[in-house]
Design a protein around this motif. Structure first.
Motif, PDB file in Angstrom:
ATOM      1  N   TYR A   8       0.717  -1.185   0.093  1.00 18.10           N
ATOM      2  CA  TYR A   8      -0.071  -0.115  -0.038  1.00 18.10           C
ATOM      3  C   TYR A   8       0.961   1.470  -0.082  1.00 18.10           C
ATOM      4  CZ  TYR A   8      -3.274  -3.336   1.830  1.00 18.10           C
ATOM      5  OH  TYR A   8      -4.222  -4.527   2.192  1.00 18.10           O
ATOM      6  N   GLY A  10       0.602   5.497   0.386  1.00 20.24           N
ATOM      7  CA  GLY A  10      -0.247   6.728   0.722  1.00 20.24           C
ATOM      8  C   GLY A  10       0.520   7.720   1.121  1.00 20.24           C
ATOM      9  N   ARG A  11      -0.124   8.592   1.716  1.00 19.63           N
ATOM     10  CA  ARG A  11       0.375   9.916   2.423  1.00 19.63           C
ATOM     11  C   ARG A  11       1.224   9.350   3.699  1.00 19.63           C
ATOM     12  NH1 ARG A  11      -4.758  13.646   2.632  1.00 19.63           N
ATOM     13  NH2 ARG A  11      -5.590  11.234   3.240  1.00 19.63           N
ATOM     14  N   ASN A 137      -9.893   0.957   3.588  1.00 16.32           N
ATOM     15  CA  ASN A 137     -10.131   2.491   3.802  1.00 16.32           C
ATOM     16  C   ASN A 137      -8.719   2.861   4.073  1.00 16.32           C
ATOM     17  OD1 ASN A 137     -10.756   4.735   5.624  1.00 16.32           O
ATOM     18  ND2 ASN A 137     -12.381   4.783   4.015  1.00 16.32           N
ATOM     19  N   GLU A 138      -8.251   4.272   3.723  1.00 14.29           N
ATOM     20  CA  GLU A 138      -7.013   4.758   4.061  1.00 14.29           C
ATOM     21  C   GLU A 138      -6.866   5.308   5.518  1.00 14.29           C
ATOM     22  OE1 GLU A 138      -4.022   8.192   2.554  1.00 14.29           O
ATOM     23  OE2 GLU A 138      -6.064   8.331   1.738  1.00 14.29           O
ATOM     24  N   GLN A 238       2.950   4.812  -9.359  1.00 10.34           N
ATOM     25  CA  GLN A 238       1.938   6.034  -9.639  1.00 10.34           C
ATOM     26  C   GLN A 238       1.889   6.417 -11.098  1.00 10.34           C
ATOM     27  OE1 GLN A 238       2.707   9.040  -6.732  1.00 10.34           O
ATOM     28  NE2 GLN A 238       3.224   7.373  -5.112  1.00 10.34           N
ATOM     29  N   ASP A 278      -0.979  -1.118  -4.169  1.00 11.63           N
ATOM     30  CA  ASP A 278      -2.213  -0.413  -4.576  1.00 11.63           C
ATOM     31  C   ASP A 278      -1.934   0.992  -3.771  1.00 11.63           C
ATOM     32  OD1 ASP A 278      -4.198  -2.450  -4.982  1.00 11.63           O
ATOM     33  OD2 ASP A 278      -3.974  -3.385  -2.972  1.00 11.63           O
ATOM     34  N   TYR A 280      -2.935   4.767  -2.725  1.00  9.20           N
ATOM     35  CA  TYR A 280      -4.268   5.663  -2.162  1.00  9.20           C
ATOM     36  C   TYR A 280      -4.293   7.126  -3.167  1.00  9.20           C
ATOM     37  CZ  TYR A 280      -5.198   2.382   1.284  1.00  9.20           C
ATOM     38  OH  TYR A 280      -5.537   1.148   2.114  1.00  9.20           O
ATOM     39  N   PRO A 281      -5.500   7.748  -3.235  1.00 10.98           N
ATOM     40  CA  PRO A 281      -5.257   9.074  -3.895  1.00 10.98           C
ATOM     41  C   PRO A 281      -4.430  10.067  -3.050  1.00 10.98           C
ATOM     42  CG  PRO A 281      -7.732   8.274  -3.858  1.00 10.98           C
ATOM     43  CD  PRO A 281      -6.726   7.347  -3.005  1.00 10.98           C
ATOM     44  N   ASP A 282      -3.908  11.030  -3.750  1.00 14.24           N
ATOM     45  CA  ASP A 282      -2.990  11.854  -3.212  1.00 14.24           C
ATOM     46  C   ASP A 282      -1.819  11.547  -2.572  1.00 14.24           C
ATOM     47  OD1 ASP A 282      -4.956  14.093  -4.200  1.00 14.24           O
ATOM     48  OD2 ASP A 282      -6.162  13.495  -2.317  1.00 14.24           O
ATOM     49  N   ALA A 283      -1.342  10.180  -3.049  1.00  9.74           N
ATOM     50  CA  ALA A 283      -0.077   9.703  -2.358  1.00  9.74           C
ATOM     51  C   ALA A 283       1.099  10.472  -2.685  1.00  9.74           C
ATOM     52  CB  ALA A 283       0.216   8.092  -2.882  1.00  9.74           C
TER      53      ALA A 283
END
Length: 283
Positions: A8, A10-11, A137-138, A238, A278, A280-283
């Protein structure tokens, strides 16, 4: 052969489930790095000049930019499944209260930490979810990661104030080294030229090399490899850029050289890694 089972991004950084059967070269990450055993054999990581055990009852803790390596105890050692957390210091600092030491070299005061039964259950649940479940879910994942990190570092921090109400602390780099690092970031596809960097810093090669290590804990070449590896991980996850293009952009003369470089640092092939990420948006 080693394999990436799932990751995963993400931010918060990255969370990777890796099945590794080969050693990794000395490397580093810009993130705070927590290594947890998810399955397989007990093993070791070299951190701070010593072998740190990775077992059901112990985790390995690596500070941001701290050099480390995966060291197999013997050539025919059985494989180990790692749950590897690469936690962004900026994300830790953005949490309520903030983690004062997140970006500092001593965020993890010890390179090893005990895993309690409660933490073991959290690790097993997260590894099982990554192996068999849908992408969480993030917010749920972020809460899990924050809880894990705080539970692991709490006992080894003692009375030290982990949570701080305000402020961010940064390591202080010499201006000349900051300029050299900026040059390296802006020229990822170019071979590192230590002579030129030293000359532009108005230092001898030996003095520049020593000062760079004092400021970053890494040699210029290892630091440049960190930058290239992190760029490769982002590009593969990405973008839809071909592996050949990623290889060329990062300055490798052949895609096979890039593949070898990637395997030496993460243990898996770029193509296989890309299939299991996978984002997450805005990673």
């Amino acid at each position: 052969m080693s394999a990436a089972i799932r990751e995963y991004q993400g931010r918060f950084g990255r969370v990777a489930l890796l099945d590794v059967d080969r050693p990794l070269v000395t490397h580093a990450h810009s993130q705070c790095h927590v290594l947890l055993k998810a399955g397989g054999a007990d093993t070791f990581f070299a951190v701070r000049g010593e072998l740190q055990p990775l077992t059901d009852d112990s985790a390995v803790m690596v500070n941001a930019w701290e050099p480390h390596a995966y060291v197999q105890p013997r050539p025919d050692a059985p494989r180990t499944v790692f749950l590897a957390l690469y936690i962004e210091p900026a994300w830790l600092l953005s949490l309520e209260g903030g983690l004062r030491w997140a970006g500092q070299p001593g965020f993890f005061p010890e390179p090893s930490a005990r895993i309690s039964p409660a933490i073991r259950r959290r690790i097993d649940e997260l590894a099982s979810q990554m192996l068999f479940g849908e992408q969480p879910n993030e917010t749920v994942l972020a809460s899990t990661l924050c809880g894990l990190v705080l539970e692991i570092i709490g006992p080894i921090c003692g009375s030290r104030p982990v949570l701080a109400p305000t402020g961010r602390a940064f390591a202080t780099y010499d201006r000349r080294i900051r300029q050299a690092v900026d040059h390296m970031r802006n020229n990822l596809g170019a071979p590192i030229d230590v002579e030129r960097l030293a000359r532009e810093a108005c230092l001898s090669r030996a003095h520049f090399f020593k000062l760079f290590q004092q400021c970053t804990s890494l040699t210029p070449h290892v630091y440049a490899n960190v930058l290239r590896m992190e760029s490769a991980v982002r590009e593969l996850a990405q973008t839809d850029h071909s592996i050949a293009l990623v290889s060329d952009t990062l300055g490798f003369s052949a895609q096979s050289h890039f593949t070898r470089f990637f395997q030496q640092h993460l243990g898996v092939m770029p193509s296989q890694y890309r299939r299991v990420v996978d984002v997450y948006p805005d990673a």
